[in-house]
Write a protein that holds these residues in place. Structure first.
Motif, mmCIF file in Angstrom:
data_model
loop_
_atom_site.group_PDB
_atom_site.id
_atom_site.type_symbol
_atom_site.label_atom_id
_atom_site.label_comp_id
_atom_site.label_asym_id
_atom_site.label_seq_id
_atom_site.Cartn_x
_atom_site.Cartn_y
_atom_site.Cartn_z
ATOM 1 N N UNK A 237 1.011 4.126 45.932
ATOM 2 C CA UNK A 237 0.220 5.223 45.827
ATOM 3 C C UNK A 237 -0.739 5.214 44.753
ATOM 4 N N UNK A 238 -0.495 4.545 43.620
ATOM 5 C CA UNK A 238 -1.699 4.246 42.569
ATOM 6 C C UNK A 238 -2.703 3.474 43.303
ATOM 7 N N UNK A 239 -2.337 2.466 44.119
ATOM 8 C CA UNK A 239 -3.457 1.464 44.520
ATOM 9 C C UNK A 239 -4.204 2.405 45.788
ATOM 10 N N UNK A 240 -3.584 3.102 46.332
ATOM 11 C CA UNK A 240 -4.179 3.815 47.404
ATOM 12 C C UNK A 240 -5.265 4.915 46.764
ATOM 13 N N UNK A 241 -4.904 5.578 45.554
ATOM 14 C CA UNK A 241 -5.684 6.301 44.839
ATOM 15 C C UNK A 241 -7.129 5.631 44.390
ATOM 16 N N UNK A 242 -6.637 4.487 43.892
ATOM 17 C CA UNK A 242 -7.504 3.729 43.327
ATOM 18 C C UNK A 242 -8.751 3.263 44.418
ATOM 19 N N UNK A 243 -8.234 2.793 45.509
ATOM 20 C CA UNK A 243 -8.845 2.758 46.705
ATOM 21 C C UNK A 243 -9.767 3.687 47.182
ATOM 22 N N UNK A 244 -9.115 4.809 47.194
ATOM 23 C CA UNK A 244 -9.820 5.971 47.544
ATOM 24 C C UNK A 244 -11.046 6.509 46.701
ATOM 25 N N UNK A 245 -10.639 6.239 45.438
ATOM 26 C CA UNK A 245 -11.623 6.642 44.423
ATOM 27 C C UNK A 245 -13.058 5.609 44.645
ATOM 28 N N UNK A 246 -12.399 4.477 44.921
ATOM 29 C CA UNK A 246 -13.757 3.524 44.846
ATOM 30 C C UNK A 246 -14.709 3.512 46.345
ATOM 31 N N UNK A 247 -13.998 3.963 47.579
ATOM 32 C CA UNK A 247 -14.386 4.360 48.674
ATOM 33 C C UNK A 247 -15.349 5.469 48.611
ATOM 34 N N UNK A 248 -14.829 6.463 47.648
ATOM 35 C CA UNK A 248 -15.603 7.894 47.473
ATOM 36 C C UNK A 248 -16.848 7.474 46.587
ATOM 37 N N UNK A 249 -16.865 6.614 45.770
ATOM 38 C CA UNK A 249 -17.897 6.365 45.113
ATOM 39 C C UNK A 249 -18.828 5.646 45.818
ATOM 40 N N UNK A 250 -18.438 4.577 46.480
ATOM 41 C CA UNK A 250 -19.372 3.917 47.490
ATOM 42 C C UNK A 250 -20.152 4.976 48.464
ATOM 43 N N UNK A 251 -19.190 5.951 49.169
ATOM 44 C CA UNK A 251 -20.089 6.593 50.068
ATOM 45 C C UNK A 251 -20.800 7.619 49.453
ATOM 46 N N UNK A 252 -20.495 8.019 48.306
ATOM 47 C CA UNK A 252 -21.409 8.989 47.464
ATOM 48 C C UNK A 252 -22.740 8.254 46.978
ATOM 49 N N UNK A 253 -22.613 6.995 46.684
ATOM 50 C CA UNK A 253 -23.803 6.317 46.565
ATOM 51 C C UNK A 253 -24.749 6.008 47.719
ATOM 52 N N UNK A 254 -23.952 5.865 48.710
ATOM 53 C CA UNK A 254 -24.524 5.624 49.951
ATOM 54 C C UNK A 254 -25.429 6.935 50.727
#
Lengths: 264, 427
Positions: A23-40
């Motif tokens: 679950x923690x890894x999923x949240x971490x990935x989501x945060x990363x994705x979200x960050x990338x998406x936001x930048x994009x």
């Protein structure tokens, strides 16, 4: 260590531990994705909004610069100018300030050396006496820089005055990759919408209404909300109907949101 | 549960930021009518059907709606309303027999979300079914267009009657705004011209001029046909204009003199407004009753439009050249419509009082005379005179469409469009 821990832990707890880790890894990935998406999204948003169709519609030639992502030229984009208004003068100021700060530091160092040689009381007195001088000198330098700038400005103005004044319509509009893509998208969407936009005749000509639409993943309008009504119900309804008629929008439009202003 | 909600929150957050906004501006290249359905609910009756048909005709006249009529037995829930949206009707007007003998219930629905936009229990006014229909159409119209309805207004005009072996007569008729339900109001064996409506919303009255052997007198008639002479001075008595509050009347009278002058009648006192060697005719009040527009031919016998100021008592010329007659003021648009001769043909013009600019409205063959505004300010009613006939036409100022409301083989003139009255059967 982990094995040992896993063995020590009872079965249920062990499962719970793995679940937690997952679950923690999923949240971490989501945060990363979200960050990338936001930048994009940030970069995407800027070019989507900045294109000024009225500038393009003025008949000015459009020059496509294939090796540049964006061109923030004055003739193309008005909103970009407003957003990214960090004039060169400011940067000049910054450099001037930095230089002054460096000089101050050098002066301070010199003063410190002097302080070591003289008595403490005298040093303090000297410090108090020297500081305003230093400030004065910095001020003088700043004023000199300002004078120089003013002179340079005058020169530029002279150059501009000597050049023949061109009409805004004749000035070429330079467009980068992203802007070109946005123009194409807007044109495509414009064609699609204008096919179905048929307001009733005999209404005041200054009417306009803004409809916000959300396109689903099948290319159909999932949601249509009249954001700014015209004040005439049948006009708003005909705009809504025009939007509802949109079928199979282009792929790039899918899953996106558009605000369309319908004019007479 | 907690993990689920946490996860869903993240997904929603993620999706919310995945959208981006593109602003588009779309200019209309074509026009189309809005689909509209009039639906009678309950047992199908002839009256309810006729009412629906009347409202349909009213809306069709504007050329803005494609109206259909239908009957449904019941309306149970919102899904029944939403069905109409799938059929292509974004708006539906439901008509139903209301509580009580004299009531009709109507409801306007937005079918996309099945929400009621407006609805009322209409109590029948008057005896005619068409009038009920006009009243309901008038009540619905502001919600649809944001403008005042004009369906319950009437049009008055004069029609030539030529019986074999007898002299030419002109009778006064009234009709609905679209020329339907024509009714003969004055049928005396005289020539009757220039009807004008009063401004009392509860008591409609018509004033017209009757040619007698002695003079041209001003006569008042109510909607039942009862007549009364109101001005019987020597010479000409005609063209009364009422102030918006209905307390002041200005009319033209020659009173035995050679020229026609304007007279103000207020609180039983008659006051001469103009005193010149020319003819002063066709007065029309401004919205604030502080000024009056009229036509005068004092300069070179070529009529021009003037503005009379009640405070200063002075007149100001509005038109500069040409042969300009019959001004008609519209308060909604602050514009003055008038007829002007262009290359031997009378054409309609608009004079904007705020910009003081003139604009030509008509360009075709045929003399256009005596224009009159609709209460909404979107239509102009006028007479188009050709060699053989004279017909009444209505011009939509927004779409520039023209419709004739009288038959082609008749000679109709002097149109006057009424303001909305509460009940035309009254008075």
């Amino acid at each position: 260590m982990l094995r040992w821990r896993c063995k020590v832990l009872p079965k249920l707890r062990r499962h719970f531990f793995w679940c937690k880790l997952f679950f923690v890894s999923i949240i971490g990935h989501l945060f990363l994705l979200f960050g990338l998406l936001f930048a994009y999204k940030g970069t995407y948003f800027s070019f989507a909004v900045t294109i000024n169709r009225s500038a393009l519609g003025s008949g000015a030639p459009v020059v496509f610069l294939p090796f540049r992502k964006t061109v923030k030229s004055a003739s193309v984009v008005s909103s970009v100018q407003k957003r990214n208004k960090k004039p060169k003068q400011k940067s000049n100021k910054k450099t001037v300030v930095k230089k002054l700060a460096q000089k101050k530091i050098v002066q301070k160092k010199k003063k410190k050396n002097a302080k070591l040689k003289t008595l403490a009381v005298k040093k303090e007195a000297v410090k108090v006496a020297k500081k305003p001088k230093a400030k004065k000198s910095s001020k003088n330098k700043a004023s000199r820089v300002a004078h120089k700038k003013a002179e340079s400005k005058k020169n530029i103005e002279k150059v501009v005055q000597t050049q023949p004044v061109k009409e805004s319509g004749d000035q070429p509009i330079y467009v980068g990759q992203l802007e070109m893509a946005a123009i194409q998208m807007q044109d495509e969407m414009h064609q699609e919408v204008s096919k179905s936009w048929k307001p009733p005749a005999g209404l005041p000509k200054d009417l306009q209404c803004c409809v916000k639409i959300v396109v689903d993943w099948n290319g159909r309008v999932h949601e249509a909300i009249v954001e700014k009504p015209s004040g005439v119900l049948m006009y708003d309804i005909s705009a809504r109907t025009a939007v509802a008629k949109l079928d199979e929008l282009p792929r790039w439009a899918r899953g996106k949101e558009f605000s369309i202003t319908f004019k007479q | 549960m907690k993990t689920k909600s946490f996860f869903s929150f993240f997904v929603l957050f993620f999706l919310n930021f995945s959208v981006f906004a593109v602003d588009l501006q779309v200019q209309a290249q074509q026009h189309a009518k809005v689909k509209f359905l009039i639906c009678t609910v309950g047992k199908k009756t002839a009256k309810l059907e006729a009412l629906a048909n009347r409202i349909q005709k009213d809306f069709l006249f504007t050329n803005q709606f494609a109206v259909s009529c239908r009957n449904i037995s019941t309306l149970k829930n919102k899904s029944n309303v939403k069905k109409f949206y799938n059929e292509g009707f974004p708006l539906v007007l439901f008509l139903k027999k209301g509580n009580g003998r004299k009531a009709i219930e109507w409801r306007l629905y937005d079918t996309q979300d099945a929400s009621m936009l407006v609805g009322k229990n209409y109590i029948k006014r008057g005896k005619k079914l068409d009038e009920w229909g006009h009243h309901i159409a008038d009540a619905v119209w502001p919600t649809l267009t944001g403008q005042e309805g004009f369906f319950s207004t009437k049009v008055a005009y004069c029609k030539e009657v030529r019986k074999p072996g007898k002299k030419l007569l002109k009778h006064v008729y009234i009709a609905d705004f679209d020329g339907s339900n024509e009714k003969l109001l004055v049928s005396t064996s005289t020539i009757n011209v220039a009807p004008r409506w009063n401004r009392d919303p509860d008591k409609p009255l018509l004033f017209y001029s009757e040619h007698t052997n002695k003079n041209v007198r001003l006569v008042m008639v109510n909607m039942k046909g009862h007549r009364k002479v109101v001005a019987n001075f020597d010479g000409i008595n005609m063209l009364p204009a009422f102030s918006p509050d209905g307390k002041q009347v200005v009319f033209c009278a020659s009173r035995g003199g050679g020229s026609c002058q304007l007279y103000l009648y207020q609180k039983g006192i008659l006051k001469k407004l103009t005193d010149n060697s020319g003819n002063n005719i066709s007065p029309t009040f401004s919205d604030d009753s502080k000024s009056l527009f009229y036509c005068c031919d004092v300069r070179n016998r070529c009529p021009q439009i003037y503005k009379y100021n009640f405070e200063t008592g002075k007149s100001e010329r509005l038109t500069s050249s040409g042969y300009c007659v019959s001004p008609s003021f519209c308060a909604k648009k602050n514009q003055l419509a008038y007829a002007k001769m262009v290359r031997g043909t009378m054409q309609l013009f608009l004079h904007d009082l705020s910009t003081k600019k003139d604009k030509q409205l008509t360009f075709d063959v045929g003399n256009k005379e005596e224009c009159s505004w609709s209460s909404c300010g979107n239509y102009l009613l006028f007479a188009v005179e050709t060699r053989k006939e004279s017909r009444l036409a209505m011009l939509n100022l927004n779409s520039n469409e023209r419709k004739f409301i009288t038959a082609g083989n008749s000679v109709c003139c002097y149109p006057a469009w009424s303001s909305p009255y509460s009940n035309f059967s009254a008075g």
